[in-house]
Enzyme design. Structure first.
Site, PDB file in Angstrom:
ATOM      1  N   SER A 166     -47.177 -12.102 -20.846  1.00 19.33           N
ATOM      2  CA  SER A 166     -48.511 -12.060 -21.444  1.00 19.33           C
ATOM      3  C   SER A 166     -49.394 -13.147 -20.848  1.00 19.33           C
ATOM      4  O   SER A 166     -48.974 -14.296 -20.697  1.00 19.33           O
ATOM      5  CB  SER A 166     -48.405 -12.266 -22.958  1.00 19.33           C
ATOM      6  OG  SER A 166     -49.688 -12.311 -23.542  1.00 19.33           O
ATOM      7  N   CYS A 203     -39.170 -13.743 -28.138  1.00 21.17           N
ATOM      8  CA  CYS A 203     -40.475 -14.191 -27.644  1.00 21.17           C
ATOM      9  C   CYS A 203     -40.375 -15.683 -27.394  1.00 21.17           C
ATOM     10  O   CYS A 203     -40.083 -16.453 -28.324  1.00 21.17           O
ATOM     11  CB  CYS A 203     -41.566 -13.881 -28.669  1.00 21.17           C
ATOM     12  SG  CYS A 203     -43.215 -14.446 -28.184  1.00 21.17           S
ATOM     13  N   GLU A 228     -41.765 -23.206 -30.015  1.00 20.31           N
ATOM     14  CA  GLU A 228     -41.343 -22.134 -30.916  1.00 20.31           C
ATOM     15  C   GLU A 228     -40.749 -20.981 -30.126  1.00 20.31           C
ATOM     16  O   GLU A 228     -41.247 -20.620 -29.054  1.00 20.31           O
ATOM     17  CB  GLU A 228     -42.537 -21.621 -31.727  1.00 20.31           C
ATOM     18  CG  GLU A 228     -43.145 -22.670 -32.634  1.00 20.31           C
ATOM     19  CD  GLU A 228     -44.421 -22.178 -33.304  1.00 20.31           C
ATOM     20  OE1 GLU A 228     -44.700 -20.961 -33.226  1.00 20.31           O
ATOM     21  OE2 GLU A 228     -45.128 -23.009 -33.895  1.00 20.31           O
ATOM     22  N   CYS A 262     -50.963 -25.800 -25.228  1.00 28.12           N
ATOM     23  CA  CYS A 262     -51.723 -24.874 -24.383  1.00 28.12           C
ATOM     24  C   CYS A 262     -53.121 -25.441 -24.150  1.00 28.12           C
ATOM     25  O   CYS A 262     -53.708 -26.050 -25.051  1.00 28.12           O
ATOM     26  CB  CYS A 262     -51.815 -23.509 -25.066  1.00 28.12           C
ATOM     27  SG  CYS A 262     -52.647 -22.237 -24.080  1.00 28.12           S
ATOM     28  N   LEU A 317     -57.271  -9.405 -24.139  1.00 25.51           N
ATOM     29  CA  LEU A 317     -58.718  -9.181 -24.023  1.00 25.51           C
ATOM     30  C   LEU A 317     -59.461  -9.774 -25.211  1.00 25.51           C
ATOM     31  O   LEU A 317     -60.316 -10.632 -25.060  1.00 25.51           O
ATOM     32  CB  LEU A 317     -59.020  -7.686 -23.921  1.00 25.51           C
ATOM     33  CG  LEU A 317     -58.729  -6.985 -22.603  1.00 25.51           C
ATOM     34  CD1 LEU A 317     -59.271  -5.567 -22.641  1.00 25.51           C
ATOM     35  CD2 LEU A 317     -59.315  -7.733 -21.416  1.00 25.51           C
ATOM     36  N   CYS A 357     -58.306 -20.901 -26.786  1.00 25.71           N
ATOM     37  CA  CYS A 357     -58.734 -19.711 -27.539  1.00 25.71           C
ATOM     38  C   CYS A 357     -59.030 -20.096 -28.987  1.00 25.71           C
ATOM     39  O   CYS A 357     -58.232 -20.789 -29.633  1.00 25.71           O
ATOM     40  CB  CYS A 357     -57.666 -18.622 -27.471  1.00 25.71           C
ATOM     41  SG  CYS A 357     -57.363 -18.026 -25.792  1.00 25.71           S
ATOM     42  N   GLY A 382     -48.369 -21.374 -24.912  1.00 27.87           N
ATOM     43  CA  GLY A 382     -48.662 -21.629 -23.505  1.00 27.87           C
ATOM     44  C   GLY A 382     -49.169 -20.405 -22.759  1.00 27.87           C
ATOM     45  O   GLY A 382     -49.093 -19.276 -23.246  1.00 27.87           O
ATOM     46  N   GLU A 383     -49.692 -20.650 -21.581  1.00 28.79           N
ATOM     47  CA  GLU A 383     -50.143 -19.601 -20.666  1.00 28.79           C
ATOM     48  C   GLU A 383     -49.147 -19.539 -19.508  1.00 28.79           C
ATOM     49  O   GLU A 383     -49.149 -20.399 -18.625  1.00 28.79           O
ATOM     50  CB  GLU A 383     -51.551 -19.916 -20.165  1.00 28.79           C
ATOM     51  CG  GLU A 383     -52.033 -19.102 -18.968  1.00 28.79           C
ATOM     52  CD  GLU A 383     -51.868 -17.606 -19.115  1.00 28.79           C
ATOM     53  OE1 GLU A 383     -51.106 -17.010 -18.314  1.00 28.79           O
ATOM     54  OE2 GLU A 383     -52.480 -17.023 -20.030  1.00 28.79           O
ATOM     55  N   CYS A 415     -56.456 -19.442 -32.110  1.00 27.98           N
ATOM     56  CA  CYS A 415     -55.032 -19.665 -31.860  1.00 27.98           C
ATOM     57  C   CYS A 415     -54.591 -21.066 -32.270  1.00 27.98           C
ATOM     58  O   CYS A 415     -55.289 -22.046 -32.012  1.00 27.98           O
ATOM     59  CB  CYS A 415     -54.739 -19.430 -30.377  1.00 27.98           C
ATOM     60  SG  CYS A 415     -53.000 -19.583 -29.942  1.00 27.98           S
ATOM     61  N   CYS A 466     -48.356 -17.643 -33.022  1.00 25.74           N
ATOM     62  CA  CYS A 466     -47.982 -18.672 -32.045  1.00 25.74           C
ATOM     63  C   CYS A 466     -48.519 -20.038 -32.438  1.00 25.74           C
ATOM     64  O   CYS A 466     -49.708 -20.199 -32.693  1.00 25.74           O
ATOM     65  CB  CYS A 466     -48.521 -18.304 -30.662  1.00 25.74           C
ATOM     66  SG  CYS A 466     -47.734 -16.869 -29.953  1.00 25.74           S
TER      67      CYS A 466
END
Length: 349
Positions: free
Chosen positions: A193, A104, A91, A111, A217, A115, A161-162, A118, A335
């Protein structure tokens, strides 16, 4: 024999690949790839026809295919579902602000961070995106905007993703994006991010590129953060906050701490008090993000009253906080939502 993809190569790499041609040819091709939106070699009208024909047999322009486009009712947000040649989909989101157009992008296909709130992590990690694939997301949006005589003004690497676990590809993309033969985008107009990959934040400091760092956080104490974000078992709040402070000191750039407000989970005044305490004295902003609910997750958004009380507490206790403007909620703008629905429907077309 598989054709070599020229999209994503630097000018030096293009020159090396085309070493039997005059160097100016590489510059012409780079302009077509990155600034003029060419999707085939036939469009490269300043190249000789026989050279274009030769390229057609040896090379490809590996850019993604648009699968779906969703536009918000207010016209400010457009979400694209893009598919690469191996069938992997990501995306990419265009957000139109009063200060310009922001894109973005995703940095991975899926991912692995896990989390709990998410959609991106629902089916785990498929693979990293290459530098060229990340750049292709940005160029896709820039080409889309060109028809309206507009361009991409800022970049946020905050999609699926990270990014800091795909560090080398991320860095190559940023350096390529910065070049004048692509978009010439200033590093200061880029935000990265991360959920808090501490060693990679240290690496980013060493690279000395003045991007803005945004750290997720989502909780003001280790117990709750570990429940919401498994990565906290590897890098505690103390370690993440120290890395953020080090980044701010090294770069002089204010770090943004993202905090998704989840109704009844992390949105009370006590949570705000704990957050203000751990961020006291940091060169930082807090970006409060009301939860955009995900069907597969059993979490609810906060009430308007709890958002305002949380915001007011932080700002009256010397923590600079903002509330993110909700954009594109009706088009699955959180996301991973659109990709998840596409996968769930078995729609691979």
């Amino acid at each position: 024999m598989k054709k070599k993809n020229l999209f994503g190569l630097t000018l030096t790499e293009l020159e090396n690949e085309l070493a039997d041609l005059p160097k100016f040819r590489a510059k012409q091709i780079a302009a077509w790839l990155y600034r003029r939106g060419a999707k085939s070699f036939d469009e490269m009208s300043d190249l000789p026809k026989d050279l274009r024909a030769d390229f057609q047999t040896r090379y490809e322009i590996g850019t993604p295919e648009l699968i779906r486009q969703l536009d918000s009712a207010d016209g400010l947000t457009t979400k694209f579902l893009l598919k690469f040649s191996d069938g992997a989909a990501v995306e990419t989101v265009l957000m139109r602000h009063d200060y310009g157009n922001s894109v973005c992008i995703s940095s991975q296909v899926g991912c692995q961070m896990g989390c709990k709130f998410c959609a991106s992590t629902l089916k785990g990690l498929e693979r990293n995106l290459t530098a060229g694939e990340m750049l292709a997301e940005i160029i896709f949006v820039n080409d889309f905007l060109r028809g309206a005589n507009q361009k991409v003004d800022t970049l946020v690497v905050m999609g699926i993703g990270e990014p800091l676990t795909n560090f080398d590809n991320l860095l190559k993309m940023l350096r390529l994006l910065h070049e004048n033969y692509t978009l010439g985008l200033s590093y200061r107009k880029v935000t990265i991010s991360t959920c808090g990959i501490v060693p990679a934040i240290r690496q980013l400091i060493e690279e000395k590129i003045p991007v803005t760092l945004s750290i997720s956080l989502h909780a003001p104490n280790d117990k709750l953060r570990s429940e919401l974000m498994p990565i906290n078992s590897a890098f505690s709040l103390r370690e993440v906050l120290q890395a953020g402070e080090n980044y701010a000191l090294a770069t002089g750039r204010r770090v943004t701490y993202e905090y998704i407000l989840i109704g009844g989970v992390n949105d009370t005044e006590e949570h705000a008090r704990q957050l203000a305490k751990i961020l006291a004295g940091q060169l930082a902003n807090v970006n409060l993000i009301p939860l955009n609910p995900v069907d597969e997750r059993n979490f609810q958004p906060p009430s308007h009253n709890s958002i305002q009380k949380f915001f007011h507490y932080l700002n009256t206790h010397k923590i600079n906080a903002t509330i993110r403007k909700e954009m594109g909620a009706e088009i699955n703008a959180a996301c991973g939502q659109l990709r998840s629905k596409w996968q769930g429907a078995g729609d691979k077309g």
